[in-house]
Scaffold this active site. Structure first.
Site, PDB file in Angstrom:
ATOM      1  N   LYS A 171       0.860  -1.184   0.000  1.00 57.18           N
ATOM      2  CA  LYS A 171       0.000   0.000   0.000  1.00 57.18           C
ATOM      3  C   LYS A 171       0.895   1.232   0.000  1.00 57.18           C
ATOM      4  CE  LYS A 171      -3.091   2.821   2.659  1.00 57.18           C
ATOM      5  NZ  LYS A 171      -3.416   3.235   4.030  1.00 57.18           N
ATOM      6  N   GLY A 224      -7.707   9.423  10.331  1.00 53.49           N
ATOM      7  CA  GLY A 224      -7.937   9.472  11.765  1.00 53.49           C
ATOM      8  C   GLY A 224      -8.986  10.462  12.224  1.00 53.49           C
ATOM      9  N   ALA A 277      -9.350   5.929   4.918  1.00 53.56           N
ATOM     10  CA  ALA A 277      -9.203   7.095   5.794  1.00 53.56           C
ATOM     11  C   ALA A 277     -10.516   7.849   5.964  1.00 53.56           C
ATOM     12  CB  ALA A 277      -8.128   8.061   5.286  1.00 53.56           C
ATOM     13  N   GLY A 278     -10.780   8.219   7.218  1.00 49.32           N
ATOM     14  CA  GLY A 278     -11.910   9.080   7.525  1.00 49.32           C
ATOM     15  C   GLY A 278     -13.134   8.386   8.075  1.00 49.32           C
ATOM     16  N   ASN A 315      -8.490   1.832  10.347  1.00 55.77           N
ATOM     17  CA  ASN A 315      -7.671   1.505  11.504  1.00 55.77           C
ATOM     18  C   ASN A 315      -8.188   2.242  12.737  1.00 55.77           C
ATOM     19  OD1 ASN A 315      -4.051   1.457  12.165  1.00 55.77           O
ATOM     20  ND2 ASN A 315      -5.746   0.873  13.423  1.00 55.77           N
ATOM     21  N   THR A 316      -8.103   3.587  12.716  1.00 52.44           N
ATOM     22  CA  THR A 316      -8.479   4.377  13.891  1.00 52.44           C
ATOM     23  C   THR A 316      -9.913   4.127  14.325  1.00 52.44           C
ATOM     24  OG1 THR A 316      -6.909   6.100  13.243  1.00 52.44           O
ATOM     25  CG2 THR A 316      -8.615   6.716  14.818  1.00 52.44           C
TER      26      THR A 316
END
Length: 263
Positions: free
Chosen positions: A105, A166, A192-193, A214-215
């Site tokens: 990635k 995040g 993301a987001g 992830n977050t």
């Protein structure tokens, strides 16, 4: 004999059952990372090589003891890289550590405050990595033009952000995502987001091929439970997309027939 996968996610020619990809950062420890990964049903797990030990530090816990490569497809990423040279070197190190592993990635960041991608450096790095035989899944902005250029270079998946990394803000520009999805010849995965399950479901309902997060999982009060929720959201969103939603109307449309009444 292994049963064929129904509605697989295909990346670089390989089918996967799960359309939810997860990260390995911000968890309490590697045990929690594994528990959340299992709850998510993820098969592809991304790893920040500059931050997570895959054997480069012999005296520290090794993620591979908890997420073995024979069970999970590890996706080394270039998180923390701000130019093409660093990103390419990081991918080459991953290939050495993981015995010739080619799926990576790519993310080349613009600055540490926004963590937005530097698309100029991303394009340069993508060209070099593809030429070097890597299979590149690429984090990028939600710019449809850049997405087409990255696909033309040879990237195997386009991964536009939904919002800053995040941030948990959810999808901020549906139009751009739709434009990328409708014109892509390779998988498109939101990266993301995402903040909660409804964000993941919306991404899938729009027609994304998958979601990476992830977050949203690791920073939840109960990461393992949130991972389970995200799994269900991705599955529900995919089924809703395949089913085809009802048309939106300005006015009411009764669900019961208006003719043939008994009285």
């Amino acid at each position: 004999m292994t049963a064929p996968i129904q509605d697989p996610l295909i990346i670089a020619g390989k089918p996967y059952r799960s359309r939810l990809l997860t990260g390995t950062g911000k968890f309490t420890d590697f045990r929690q990372t594994r528990d959340a990964t299992d709850a998510a049903g993820a098969e592809i797990v991304t790893v920040a090589l500059r931050r997570i030990n895959l054997g480069q530090n012999k005296d520290e816990p090794n993620l591979l003891d908890f997420l073995p490569p024979d069970r999970f497809m590890l996706l080394p990423n270039t998180a923390g890289c701000y130019n093409a040279d660093d990103a390419v070197r990081t991918c080459q190190l991953a290939r050495e550590l993981l015995d010739g592993h080619r799926l990576v990635k790519l993310e080349v960041l613009g600055d540490p405050k926004t963590l937005y991608p530097n698309v100029t450096q991303t394009l340069l790095a993508a060209e070099r990595l593809v030429a070097d035989g890597f299979e590149v899944m690429v984090y990028t902005s939600d710019d449809p033009i850049i997405a087409r250029q990255l696909e033309a270079i040879g990237c195997v998946a386009i991964m536009p952000l939904a919002a800053p990394i995040g941030s948990g803000l959810g999808i901020q520009n549906k139009w751009s995502l739709l434009e990328i999805i409708e014109n892509a010849g390779v998988p498109v995965l939101v990266d993301a987001g995402v903040g909660t399950a409804s964000d993941a479901a919306i991404a899938m309902e729009l027609g994304c091929d998958g979601v990476l997060m992830n977050t949203a999982i690791a920073a939840a009060q109960n990461p393992v439970l949130m991972a389970s929720a995200m799994r269900k959201a991705v599955e529900a969103g995919r089924e809703a997309f395949l089913a085809g939603r009802t048309a939106k109307r300005r006015y009411a449309d009764a669900s019961s027939p208006q003719h043939g009444l008994f009285f």
